[in-house]
Design a protein around this motif. Structure first.
Motif, PDB file in Angstrom:
ATOM      1  N   LEU A  49       0.642  -1.185   0.063  1.00 39.22           N
ATOM      2  CA  LEU A  49       0.089  -0.099  -0.320  1.00 39.22           C
ATOM      3  C   LEU A  49       0.868   0.973   0.140  1.00 39.22           C
ATOM      4  O   LEU A  49       0.788   1.977  -0.600  1.00 39.22           O
ATOM      5  CB  LEU A  49      -1.142   0.121   1.170  1.00 39.22           C
ATOM      6  N   ALA A  50       1.730   1.012   0.830  1.00 42.43           N
ATOM      7  CA  ALA A  50       2.617   2.399   0.613  1.00 42.43           C
ATOM      8  C   ALA A  50       3.601   2.335  -0.493  1.00 42.43           C
ATOM      9  O   ALA A  50       3.723   3.879  -1.271  1.00 42.43           O
ATOM     10  CB  ALA A  50       3.966   1.808   2.177  1.00 42.43           C
ATOM     11  N   TRP A  51       4.215   1.937  -1.262  1.00 41.70           N
ATOM     12  CA  TRP A  51       3.991   1.926  -2.641  1.00 41.70           C
ATOM     13  C   TRP A  51       3.532   1.976  -3.655  1.00 41.70           C
ATOM     14  O   TRP A  51       3.885   3.039  -4.305  1.00 41.70           O
ATOM     15  CB  TRP A  51       4.612   0.076  -3.044  1.00 41.70           C
ATOM     16  N   ILE A  52       2.293   1.427  -3.424  1.00 41.37           N
ATOM     17  CA  ILE A  52       1.235   2.286  -4.158  1.00 41.37           C
ATOM     18  C   ILE A  52       1.075   3.798  -4.629  1.00 41.37           C
ATOM     19  O   ILE A  52       0.576   4.551  -4.935  1.00 41.37           O
ATOM     20  CB  ILE A  52      -0.249   1.367  -4.612  1.00 41.37           C
ATOM     21  N   ARG A  53       0.574   3.936  -2.865  1.00 41.12           N
ATOM     22  CA  ARG A  53       0.463   6.124  -2.568  1.00 41.12           C
ATOM     23  C   ARG A  53       1.676   6.594  -3.222  1.00 41.12           C
ATOM     24  O   ARG A  53       1.691   7.858  -3.966  1.00 41.12           O
ATOM     25  CB  ARG A  53       0.118   5.793  -1.353  1.00 41.12           C
ATOM     26  N   HIS A  63      -3.946   7.300 -11.490  1.00 46.50           N
ATOM     27  CA  HIS A  63      -3.288   5.454 -10.960  1.00 46.50           C
ATOM     28  C   HIS A  63      -4.076   5.603 -10.011  1.00 46.50           C
ATOM     29  O   HIS A  63      -4.760   4.316  -9.823  1.00 46.50           O
ATOM     30  CB  HIS A  63      -1.355   5.785 -10.816  1.00 46.50           C
ATOM     31  N   SER A  64      -4.726   6.881  -9.283  1.00 45.61           N
ATOM     32  CA  SER A  64      -5.296   6.178  -7.847  1.00 45.61           C
ATOM     33  C   SER A  64      -6.704   5.692  -8.041  1.00 45.61           C
ATOM     34  O   SER A  64      -7.343   5.399  -7.831  1.00 45.61           O
ATOM     35  CB  SER A  64      -5.446   6.886  -6.774  1.00 45.61           C
ATOM     36  N   ASP A  65      -7.209   6.520  -9.226  1.00 43.80           N
ATOM     37  CA  ASP A  65      -8.346   6.093 -10.190  1.00 43.80           C
ATOM     38  C   ASP A  65      -8.484   4.632 -10.497  1.00 43.80           C
ATOM     39  O   ASP A  65      -9.554   3.516  -9.815  1.00 43.80           O
ATOM     40  CB  ASP A  65      -8.801   6.649 -10.942  1.00 43.80           C
ATOM     41  N   ARG A  66      -7.626   4.426 -10.911  1.00 43.33           N
ATOM     42  CA  ARG A  66      -7.491   2.847 -11.348  1.00 43.33           C
ATOM     43  C   ARG A  66      -7.557   1.596 -10.457  1.00 43.33           C
ATOM     44  O   ARG A  66      -8.239   0.973 -10.214  1.00 43.33           O
ATOM     45  CB  ARG A  66      -6.434   2.626 -12.408  1.00 43.33           C
ATOM     46  N   VAL A  89      -8.826  -0.098   0.959  1.00 45.51           N
ATOM     47  CA  VAL A  89      -9.232   1.174   0.856  1.00 45.51           C
ATOM     48  C   VAL A  89      -9.685   2.494   1.594  1.00 45.51           C
ATOM     49  O   VAL A  89      -8.981   3.819   1.839  1.00 45.51           O
ATOM     50  CB  VAL A  89     -10.494   0.923  -0.281  1.00 45.51           C
ATOM     51  N   VAL A  90     -10.092   1.878   2.924  1.00 46.88           N
ATOM     52  CA  VAL A  90     -10.375   2.565   4.316  1.00 46.88           C
ATOM     53  C   VAL A  90      -8.359   3.076   4.504  1.00 46.88           C
ATOM     54  O   VAL A  90      -8.639   4.078   4.991  1.00 46.88           O
ATOM     55  CB  VAL A  90     -11.350   1.721   5.232  1.00 46.88           C
ATOM     56  N   GLN A  91      -7.986   2.492   4.473  1.00 45.98           N
ATOM     57  CA  GLN A  91      -7.087   2.682   5.625  1.00 45.98           C
ATOM     58  C   GLN A  91      -5.856   3.826   4.124  1.00 45.98           C
ATOM     59  O   GLN A  91      -5.464   4.591   4.459  1.00 45.98           O
ATOM     60  CB  GLN A  91      -5.626   1.922   5.310  1.00 45.98           C
ATOM     61  N   ALA A  92      -6.380   3.379   2.882  1.00 43.53           N
ATOM     62  CA  ALA A  92      -5.755   4.964   2.350  1.00 43.53           C
ATOM     63  C   ALA A  92      -6.530   5.932   1.930  1.00 43.53           C
ATOM     64  O   ALA A  92      -5.697   6.973   2.187  1.00 43.53           O
ATOM     65  CB  ALA A  92      -5.380   4.645   1.029  1.00 43.53           C
ATOM     66  N   MET A  93      -7.298   5.902   3.033  1.00 40.25           N
ATOM     67  CA  MET A  93      -8.002   7.174   3.168  1.00 40.25           C
ATOM     68  C   MET A  93      -7.869   6.852   4.905  1.00 40.25           C
ATOM     69  O   MET A  93      -8.490   8.637   4.741  1.00 40.25           O
ATOM     70  CB  MET A  93      -9.647   6.927   2.803  1.00 40.25           C
ATOM     71  N   VAL A  94      -7.304   7.399   5.225  1.00 40.78           N
ATOM     72  CA  VAL A  94      -6.696   7.416   6.980  1.00 40.78           C
ATOM     73  C   VAL A  94      -6.688   8.986   6.879  1.00 40.78           C
ATOM     74  O   VAL A  94      -7.460  10.183   8.050  1.00 40.78           O
ATOM     75  CB  VAL A  94      -6.370   6.397   7.054  1.00 40.78           C
ATOM     76  N   ASP A  95      -6.097   9.823   6.516  1.00 45.83           N
ATOM     77  CA  ASP A  95      -5.488  10.593   5.991  1.00 45.83           C
ATOM     78  C   ASP A  95      -6.569  11.993   5.679  1.00 45.83           C
ATOM     79  O   ASP A  95      -6.936  12.908   6.501  1.00 45.83           O
ATOM     80  CB  ASP A  95      -4.160  11.429   5.196  1.00 45.83           C
ATOM     81  N   GLY A  96      -7.314  11.453   5.075  1.00 44.97           N
ATOM     82  CA  GLY A  96      -8.471  12.251   4.465  1.00 44.97           C
ATOM     83  C   GLY A  96      -9.879  12.465   5.286  1.00 44.97           C
ATOM     84  O   GLY A  96     -10.828  13.206   5.806  1.00 44.97           O
ATOM     85  N   ALA A  97      -9.662  10.931   6.471  1.00 44.17           N
ATOM     86  CA  ALA A  97     -10.441  10.998   7.587  1.00 44.17           C
ATOM     87  C   ALA A  97      -9.202  11.736   8.391  1.00 44.17           C
ATOM     88  O   ALA A  97     -11.186  12.567   9.233  1.00 44.17           O
ATOM     89  CB  ALA A  97     -10.877   9.262   8.006  1.00 44.17           C
ATOM     90  N   VAL A  98      -9.286  11.650   9.033  1.00 38.76           N
ATOM     91  CA  VAL A  98      -8.519  12.774  10.247  1.00 38.76           C
ATOM     92  C   VAL A  98      -8.842  14.657   9.966  1.00 38.76           C
ATOM     93  O   VAL A  98      -9.581  14.878  10.466  1.00 38.76           O
ATOM     94  CB  VAL A  98      -6.900  12.753  10.409  1.00 38.76           C
ATOM     95  N   ARG A  99      -9.245  14.387   7.782  1.00 44.03           N
ATOM     96  CA  ARG A  99      -9.097  15.857   8.116  1.00 44.03           C
ATOM     97  C   ARG A  99     -10.410  16.189   8.072  1.00 44.03           C
ATOM     98  O   ARG A  99     -10.948  17.318   8.630  1.00 44.03           O
ATOM     99  CB  ARG A  99      -8.454  16.600   6.659  1.00 44.03           C
ATOM    100  N   ARG A 133     -18.713   5.538 -10.999  1.00 45.96           N
ATOM    101  CA  ARG A 133     -17.876   6.970 -11.312  1.00 45.96           C
ATOM    102  C   ARG A 133     -16.107   6.252 -10.553  1.00 45.96           C
ATOM    103  O   ARG A 133     -16.333   6.031  -9.955  1.00 45.96           O
ATOM    104  CB  ARG A 133     -18.382   7.748  -9.904  1.00 45.96           C
ATOM    105  N   THR A 134     -16.102   6.380 -12.243  1.00 46.68           N
ATOM    106  CA  THR A 134     -14.360   6.515 -12.319  1.00 46.68           C
ATOM    107  C   THR A 134     -13.280   7.173 -12.076  1.00 46.68           C
ATOM    108  O   THR A 134     -12.260   6.472 -11.770  1.00 46.68           O
ATOM    109  CB  THR A 134     -14.089   5.074 -13.331  1.00 46.68           C
ATOM    110  N   ARG A 135     -13.477   7.997 -11.963  1.00 51.28           N
ATOM    111  CA  ARG A 135     -12.454   9.417 -12.610  1.00 51.28           C
ATOM    112  C   ARG A 135     -13.477   9.959 -10.665  1.00 51.28           C
ATOM    113  O   ARG A 135     -14.227  10.049 -10.013  1.00 51.28           O
ATOM    114  CB  ARG A 135     -13.302  10.793 -13.088  1.00 51.28           C
TER     115      ARG A 135
END
Length: 270
Positions: A49-53, A63-66, A89-99, A133-135
């Motif tokens: 996940l870190a590599w993908i981010r 890339h993130s959309d795909r 996906v939830v883990q990838a969105m943690v920073d957004g959840a904090v904001r 909703r792919t974009r």
């Protein structure tokens, strides 16, 4: 500020990553969607996940959309695989959840209480995401999470962020999400004395306000020091008659030096 909900989320993520075969399963889904080539990227889930981010930052939103779209398609199903895909996906969105949590804080609301509502809303949004909703997938997830969490919190607090369902139909949902969060942060900044009135902020200015508010709540900065930094940043953005370039550089260096350790802790907390 009590951040147990996000500490718990990260602790749970460590357990998910330790499950045998978790990384292999996620890799398989991404390879099937042609997001990854065989043998590309780390094998372990946390590292993957870190590599993908990191690649997201290099390659941008497409890339993130795909990769998010590929995992959201799995998350829409049933069983352990769907739960695993949703959790990534939830883990990838943690920073957004904090904001989002910071933007929904109001007097009398505890950070952890709001965070629990936001995380629950995020899980629901991930599992029910409309795959057509792919974009701007991440922005759509954030926007709908804000919508759901705001609506739930508004039941107990009429001052919560108001939501207009027509906003979801606008072309740039990411801009809408940033605007709504910026408005909420502006209101909170006024309440905490960082500014005298609610300004029209660009996303970067809203991000700075969130950082300063968090630093005050964490006792990393006094309210007076946060107001001083905010004043310096505002002054830096204007043409100051009679102020030399050397003085402006000195002021900028002083502001950056004050914010650097706070920003490091903000990044770790997120």
């Amino acid at each position: 500020m009590d951040i147990r909900v996000f500490k718990g989320l990260n602790a749970e993520w460590a357990l998910v990553c330790a499950e045998p075969g978790a990384g292999t399963r996620v890799r398989g889904w991404l390879e099937k969607a042609r997001v990854l080539s065989p043998e590309e990227g780390p094998a372990e889930l946390e590292e993957l996940l870190a590599w993908i981010r990191a690649r997201d930052r290099q390659s941008g939103r497409e890339h993130s959309d795909r990769w998010m779209g590929a995992l959201l398609a799995v998350a829409a199903g049933e069983g352990a695989g769907a739960r695993l895909a949703a959790r990534v996906v939830v883990q990838a969105m943690v920073d957004g959840a904090v904001r989002t949590t910071l933007s929904l804080l109001r007097p009398g609301r505890e950070f952890d209480e709001v965070g629990q509502v936001v995380v629950a809303a995020l899980y629901g949004v991930v599992r029910a995401y409309p795959l057509h909703r792919t974009r701007k997938v991440a922005a759509n997830l954030l926007l709908e999470t804000l919508h759901r969490a705001s609506r739930e919190l508004r039941d107990d607090d009429p001052r919560a962020v108001e939501w207009n369902a027509e906003l979801a139909a606008l072309p740039s949902s990411e801009d809408v999400a940033e605007a709504v969060c910026a408005a909420a942060l502006a209101e909170q900044a006024v309440a905490n004395g960082l500014v005298e009135r609610a300004p029209e902020w660009e996303p970067a200015r809203a991000e700075l306000a969130g950082l300063l508010l968090w630093a005050v709540q964490e006792d990393l900065l006094t309210a007076a020091r946060a107001r001083q930094i905010a004043d310096e940043v505002r002054a830096e953005s204007r043409e100051l008659v009679g102020v030399s370039a050397a003085a402006r550089r000195q002021r900028r260096s002083r502001t950056v030096a004050r914010l650097r350790p706070v920003a490091r802790q903000w990044a770790r907390a997120a």
